[in-house]
Design an enzyme around this catalytic site. Structure first.
Site, PDB file in Angstrom:
ATOM      1  N   GLU A 101      13.052  -9.101   2.175  1.00 18.20           N
ATOM      2  CA  GLU A 101      12.157  -8.009   2.600  1.00 18.20           C
ATOM      3  C   GLU A 101      12.936  -6.696   2.478  1.00 18.20           C
ATOM      4  OE1 GLU A 101      10.923  -8.599   6.655  1.00 18.20           O
ATOM      5  OE2 GLU A 101      10.045  -6.585   6.826  1.00 18.20           O
ATOM      6  N   TYR A 103      11.198   8.968   1.795  1.00 17.22           N
ATOM      7  CA  TYR A 103      11.237   7.896   0.787  1.00 17.22           C
ATOM      8  C   TYR A 103      12.024   8.264  -0.477  1.00 17.22           C
ATOM      9  CZ  TYR A 103       7.592   6.024   3.801  1.00 17.22           C
ATOM     10  OH  TYR A 103       6.901   5.553   4.887  1.00 17.22           O
ATOM     11  N   HIS A 128      12.797  -2.453   2.909  1.00 15.89           N
ATOM     12  CA  HIS A 128      12.164  -1.199   3.329  1.00 15.89           C
ATOM     13  C   HIS A 128      13.047  -0.041   2.911  1.00 15.89           C
ATOM     14  CE1 HIS A 128       9.117  -3.322   5.466  1.00 15.89           C
ATOM     15  NE2 HIS A 128      10.047  -4.088   5.985  1.00 15.89           N
ATOM     16  N   ILE A 129      12.429   0.943   2.329  1.00 16.73           N
ATOM     17  CA  ILE A 129      13.178   2.115   1.858  1.00 16.73           C
ATOM     18  C   ILE A 129      13.714   2.898   3.057  1.00 16.73           C
ATOM     19  CG2 ILE A 129      12.943   4.287   0.581  1.00 16.73           C
ATOM     20  CD1 ILE A 129      10.642   2.780  -0.998  1.00 16.73           C
ATOM     21  N   SER A 130      12.866   3.070   4.054  1.00 19.27           N
ATOM     22  CA  SER A 130      13.283   3.797   5.258  1.00 19.27           C
ATOM     23  C   SER A 130      13.825   2.815   6.298  1.00 19.27           C
ATOM     24  CB  SER A 130      12.091   4.569   5.841  1.00 19.27           C
ATOM     25  OG  SER A 130      11.072   3.659   6.255  1.00 19.27           O
ATOM     26  N   HIS A 133       3.657  -4.614   9.159  1.00 16.17           N
ATOM     27  CA  HIS A 133       3.511  -4.567  10.612  1.00 16.17           C
ATOM     28  C   HIS A 133       2.196  -5.174  11.091  1.00 16.17           C
ATOM     29  CE1 HIS A 133       6.741  -1.831   9.775  1.00 16.17           C
ATOM     30  NE2 HIS A 133       5.922  -0.998   9.140  1.00 16.17           N
ATOM     31  N   ARG A 146       5.410  12.261  -2.792  1.00 15.42           N
ATOM     32  CA  ARG A 146       5.183  12.839  -1.460  1.00 15.42           C
ATOM     33  C   ARG A 146       6.267  12.348  -0.513  1.00 15.42           C
ATOM     34  NH1 ARG A 146      -1.051  13.285   0.160  1.00 15.42           N
ATOM     35  NH2 ARG A 146      -1.744  14.368  -1.697  1.00 15.42           N
ATOM     36  N   ARG A 162      12.199   4.701  13.322  1.00 12.37           N
ATOM     37  CA  ARG A 162      10.927   5.417  13.223  1.00 12.37           C
ATOM     38  C   ARG A 162      10.010   5.051  14.395  1.00 12.37           C
ATOM     39  NH1 ARG A 162       8.733   5.082   7.242  1.00 12.37           N
ATOM     40  NH2 ARG A 162       7.486   6.825   8.047  1.00 12.37           N
ATOM     41  N   PRO A 181       0.788  -1.231   0.000  1.00  8.60           N
ATOM     42  CA  PRO A 181       0.000   0.000   0.000  1.00  8.60           C
ATOM     43  C   PRO A 181       0.819   1.279   0.000  1.00  8.60           C
ATOM     44  CG  PRO A 181      -0.935  -1.558   1.528  1.00  8.60           C
ATOM     45  CD  PRO A 181       0.331  -2.185   0.998  1.00  8.60           C
ATOM     46  N   ASN A 182       0.367   2.200  -0.815  1.00  7.02           N
ATOM     47  CA  ASN A 182       0.868   3.583  -0.893  1.00  7.02           C
ATOM     48  C   ASN A 182       2.220   3.726  -1.574  1.00  7.02           C
ATOM     49  OD1 ASN A 182      -1.392   4.836   0.417  1.00  7.02           O
ATOM     50  ND2 ASN A 182      -0.667   3.905   2.316  1.00  7.02           N
ATOM     51  N   ALA A 196       2.913  -0.735   4.892  1.00  2.00           N
ATOM     52  CA  ALA A 196       2.447  -0.826   6.278  1.00  2.00           C
ATOM     53  C   ALA A 196       1.914  -2.214   6.626  1.00  2.00           C
ATOM     54  CB  ALA A 196       1.374   0.235   6.519  1.00  2.00           C
ATOM     55  N   ARG A 240       6.460   0.560  13.892  1.00  2.80           N
ATOM     56  CA  ARG A 240       7.119   0.060  12.672  1.00  2.80           C
ATOM     57  C   ARG A 240       8.272  -0.888  12.997  1.00  2.80           C
ATOM     58  NH1 ARG A 240       4.923   3.438   8.618  1.00  2.80           N
ATOM     59  NH2 ARG A 240       4.508   5.516   9.407  1.00  2.80           N
ATOM     60  N   ASN A 278       8.355  -5.433  -0.521  1.00  4.38           N
ATOM     61  CA  ASN A 278       8.188  -4.302   0.383  1.00  4.38           C
ATOM     62  C   ASN A 278       6.689  -4.208   0.643  1.00  4.38           C
ATOM     63  OD1 ASN A 278       7.870  -1.954   1.758  1.00  4.38           O
ATOM     64  ND2 ASN A 278       9.172  -0.715   0.428  1.00  4.38           N
ATOM     65  N   ASP A 327       1.945 -15.784   6.295  1.00  4.80           N
ATOM     66  CA  ASP A 327       1.589 -17.184   6.028  1.00  4.80           C
ATOM     67  C   ASP A 327       1.820 -17.540   4.564  1.00  4.80           C
ATOM     68  OD1 ASP A 327       0.867 -17.764   8.626  1.00  4.80           O
ATOM     69  OD2 ASP A 327      -1.284 -17.456   8.303  1.00  4.80           O
TER      70      ASP A 327
HETATM   71  O1  CA2 Z   1      10.239   2.114   4.406  1.00  2.00           O
HETATM   72  C1  CA2 Z   1       9.458   1.418   3.740  1.00  2.00           C
HETATM   73  O2  CA2 Z   1       9.728   0.986   2.614  1.00  2.00           O
HETATM   74  C2  CA2 Z   1       8.064   1.116   4.313  1.00  2.00           C
HETATM   75  O3  CA2 Z   1       7.725  -0.217   3.950  1.00  2.00           O
HETATM   76  C3  CA2 Z   1       7.133   2.094   3.641  1.00  2.00           C
HETATM   77  C4  CA2 Z   1       5.699   2.026   4.177  1.00  2.00           C
HETATM   78  C5  CA2 Z   1       5.698   2.114   5.710  1.00  2.00           C
HETATM   79  O4  CA2 Z   1       4.374   1.940   6.194  1.00  2.00           O
HETATM   80  C6  CA2 Z   1       6.596   1.060   6.324  1.00  2.00           C
HETATM   81  O5  CA2 Z   1       6.577   1.207   7.728  1.00  2.00           O
HETATM   82  C7  CA2 Z   1       8.015   1.220   5.823  1.00  2.00           C
HETATM   83  C8  CA2 Z   1       4.879   3.188   3.650  1.00  2.00           C
HETATM   84  C9  CA2 Z   1       4.818   3.257   2.181  1.00  2.00           C
HETATM   85  C10 CA2 Z   1       4.209   4.564   1.823  1.00  2.00           C
HETATM   86  O6  CA2 Z   1       4.955   5.103   0.776  1.00  2.00           O
HETATM   87  C11 CA2 Z   1       4.807   6.421   0.513  1.00  2.00           C
HETATM   88  C12 CA2 Z   1       5.667   6.933  -0.411  1.00  2.00           C
HETATM   89  C13 CA2 Z   1       5.597   8.278  -0.711  1.00  2.00           C
HETATM   90  C14 CA2 Z   1       4.658   9.088  -0.101  1.00  2.00           C
HETATM   91  C15 CA2 Z   1       3.790   8.562   0.819  1.00  2.00           C
HETATM   92  C16 CA2 Z   1       3.860   7.219   1.122  1.00  2.00           C
END
Ligand code: CA2
Length: 149
Positions: free
Chosen positions: A99, A24, A101-103, A81, A19, A108, A11-12, A78, A112, A75, A88
């Site tokens: 796995e 990110y 994660h960008i951040s 978590h 954004r 954080r 998602p997202n 959210a 997370r 990736n 599964d």
């Molecule tokens: O750090 C990551 O890659 C995450 O998987 C990104 C998820 C976050 O919920 C995880 O805790 C860590 C969020 C992805 C949302 O991506 C966006 C990118 C640009 C602007 C807004 C959201």
């Protein structure tokens, strides 16, 4: 080396580069996809790259990858978590699972810090930006090479 690497995004992540660049980065998901395709093809792999905001869709792609993929890079956003269902589905796969994660999720909010997906993953890359996807592909190549020896 050959085969398809499934690269799944939750998602997202379609908002990447549009954004929150301070968290990110500025690269869009289309640019990440192109970079993954280029690196994978240099190493002799193809990619099947997907993003969805729907948990069921990610589970369906993981189940498809069971039969088709030499490895999975995921990736889950959210859902990392929260999703026992994704964990599964991944546990039912025999191939390596990286796995990404960008951040740096450990730097954080505390919610997370826990990942259900890590319980099924071969390894985790976090906090290295979108470069983490390329590193995951390079590690898959190393695993595939080692198997042949
Ligand atoms: O750090 C990551 O890659 C995450 O998987 C990104 C998820 C976050 O919920 C995880 O805790 C860590 C969020 C992805 C949302 O991506 C966006 C990118 C640009 C602007 C807004 C959201």
């Amino acid at each position: 080396m050959s085969g398809v690497i499934y690269i799944l995004n939750g998602p997202n992540l379609n908002l990447l580069g549009k954004r929150e660049p301070h968290i990110y980065g500025r690269e869009t998901l289309a640019e990440v996809e192109a970079a993954c395709r280029r690196v994978a093809s240099e190493l002799g792999f193809s990619t099947s790259f997907h993003q969805s905001n729907a948990e069921f869709q990610i589970i369906d792609w993981i189940q498809e990858a069971r039969d088709k993929a030499v490895a999975i890079i995921i990736n889950p956003g959210a859902l990392t978590h929260t999703s026992i269902a994704i964990m599964d589905a991944l546990k039912a796969c025999a191939c390596p699972i990286i796995e990404v994660h960008i951040s740096n999720i450990h730097q954080r909010e505390s919610f997370r810090h826990h990942s259900y997906v890590s319980l099924a993953a071969t390894g985790v890359i976090a906090g290295l930006g979108t470069h983490g996807y390329e590193l995951a592909i390079r590690h898959i190549e190393r695993l595939a090479g080692n198997k042949k020896q």
